[in-house]
Write an enzyme that holds these catalytic residues in place. Structure first.
Site, mmCIF file in Angstrom:
data_model
loop_
_atom_site.group_PDB
_atom_site.id
_atom_site.type_symbol
_atom_site.label_atom_id
_atom_site.label_comp_id
_atom_site.label_asym_id
_atom_site.label_seq_id
_atom_site.Cartn_x
_atom_site.Cartn_y
_atom_site.Cartn_z
ATOM 1 N N CYS A 1 -14.762 -2.831 -5.150
ATOM 2 C CA CYS A 1 -13.850 -3.393 -6.156
ATOM 3 C C CYS A 1 -13.975 -4.905 -6.294
ATOM 4 C CB CYS A 1 -12.403 -3.005 -5.838
ATOM 5 S SG CYS A 1 -12.133 -1.220 -5.768
ATOM 6 N N HIS B 1 -7.875 -7.828 -9.723
ATOM 7 C CA HIS B 1 -8.374 -6.456 -9.689
ATOM 8 C C HIS B 1 -7.200 -5.512 -9.916
ATOM 9 C CE1 HIS B 1 -9.992 -2.695 -8.501
ATOM 10 N NE2 HIS B 1 -9.460 -2.690 -7.300
ATOM 11 N N ASN C 1 -7.372 2.331 -11.645
ATOM 12 C CA ASN C 1 -8.262 1.475 -10.874
ATOM 13 C C ASN C 1 -9.701 1.824 -11.242
ATOM 14 O OD1 ASN C 1 -9.831 0.206 -8.933
ATOM 15 N ND2 ASN C 1 -8.500 0.743 -7.226
#
EC number: 2.3.1.180
Length: 328
Positions: free
Chosen positions: A122, A255, A285
């Site tokens: 990520c 993020h 996500n």
């Protein structure tokens, strides 16, 4: 004369298939797994996510996002002399060949430009931008296409409601170009491999078969605790490198993992939530794609304006984390 790198174009792409929490809950219920819209929203802030169709690969999403970024930048694919692509879901086993090279081919680039993948989960986009910034400042490259692209739906265990409800598919891209004006003001990267087991896909390929699990595993509480701790620190480190204060941040683009992690970071930096770009509610996500997708959304709807300071930060498996402070 000082040489800088500057983001001159952004782009993103979401696969058309949108799956709401209720639709996902109904799908899981058919296999005996119970969840609900309320349960998912209360723990993550996610209401929907997008899934790629079975014949769509990470490179396909990446190409669509890249074309949008190139269009905004006023550049053609032939102007690009380096592609850096961040992904945890490459087109091929082991990322071989790299998805960046596949994207290069699909964009019709025959100029021999360099292309490679970055794996920092990520945090991948932040890592990739930092690398691109260094290449441009060194004079080695002039126009770099940085992409984050994921098809996380392929590695989700739909028998594990604690993880399968959180992730989605998508791609985001930026074009960084050499500039006489400050663009990327500072970057800071970190990793701590001692936490490699709290967020991972704990399988490997041997003899043509998967040994272990090919599904994503996450120790949610451990990831949450570590993420909240490191994101504030790396943001402040990056600000210090640029000689700036948190009050000078116009937009926080974190993020998009979990709304609670995101709001906690904003609060610790003393930033109102109104200054934070949020897409996790509708996209879930999307790992390495989440920051460039959120950046593109805020650029295209006019929230982020030229000259404003944007803090981008991510945290991911590895365990990795980092931040980029950019003047748009």
């Amino acid at each position: 004369m000082t040489l800088y790198s500057k983001i001159i174009g952004t782009g993103s792409y979401l696969p058309p298939k949108r799956v709401t929490n209720q639709e996902l809950a109904d799908q899981l219920a058919a296999t005996g797994i119970e969840t609900s819209d309320e349960w998912i929203v209360s723990r993550s802030g996610i209401s929907a996510r997008h899934y790629a169709e079975a014949d769509v690969k990470s490179s396909d999403l990446a190409v669509a996002a890249a074309r949008n970024a190139l269009q905004m930048a006023g550049k053609s694919a032939s102007d690009i002399d380096l592609i850096i692509l961040a992904t945890s879901t490459p087109d091929f086993f082991g990322g071989f060949p790299s998805t960046a090279c596949v994207v290069q081919r699909k964009l019709g680039m025959a100029n021999g430009s360099a292309a490679f993948d970055v794996q920092a989960v990520c945090s991948g986009f932040v890592y990739a931008v930092s690398i691109a910034d260094s290449f441009i400042k060194s004079g080695a490259h002039k126009n770099v296409l940085v992409i984050g692209t994921e098809v996380f739906s392929r590695i989700l265990d739909f028998k594990d409601r604690t993880t399968c409800v959180l992730f989605g598919d998508g791609a985001g891209a930026v074009v960084l170009s050499a500039s006489n004006e400050p663009g990327i003001l500072a970057t800071k990267l970190h990793a701590d491999g001692s936490y490699s087991d709290i967020l991972c896909v704990p399988g490997s390929v041997a003899g043509g078969a998967v040994e272990g699990s090919a599904f994503l595993y996450m120790d949610g509480p451990a990831v949450f605790k570590l993420a909240v701790s490191v994101l504030e620190k790396v943001a402040n480190e990056t600000l210090a490198m640029a000689g700036m204060e948190a009050s000078q941040i116009d937009w926080l683009v974190p993020h998009q993992a979990n709304i609670r992690i995101m709001t906690s970071t904003a609060k610790k930096l003393g930033l109102p939530v109104e200054k934070m770009v949020v897409t996790v509610d509708q996209q879930g996500n999307t790992s390495a794609a989440s920051i460039p997708m959120a950046l593109d959304k805020a650029m295209r709807d006019g929230r982020i304006k030229p000259g404003q300071n944007v803090m981008m930060e991510g945290v991911g498996g590895g365990f990795t984390w980092g931040a980029v402070l950019a003047r748009m």
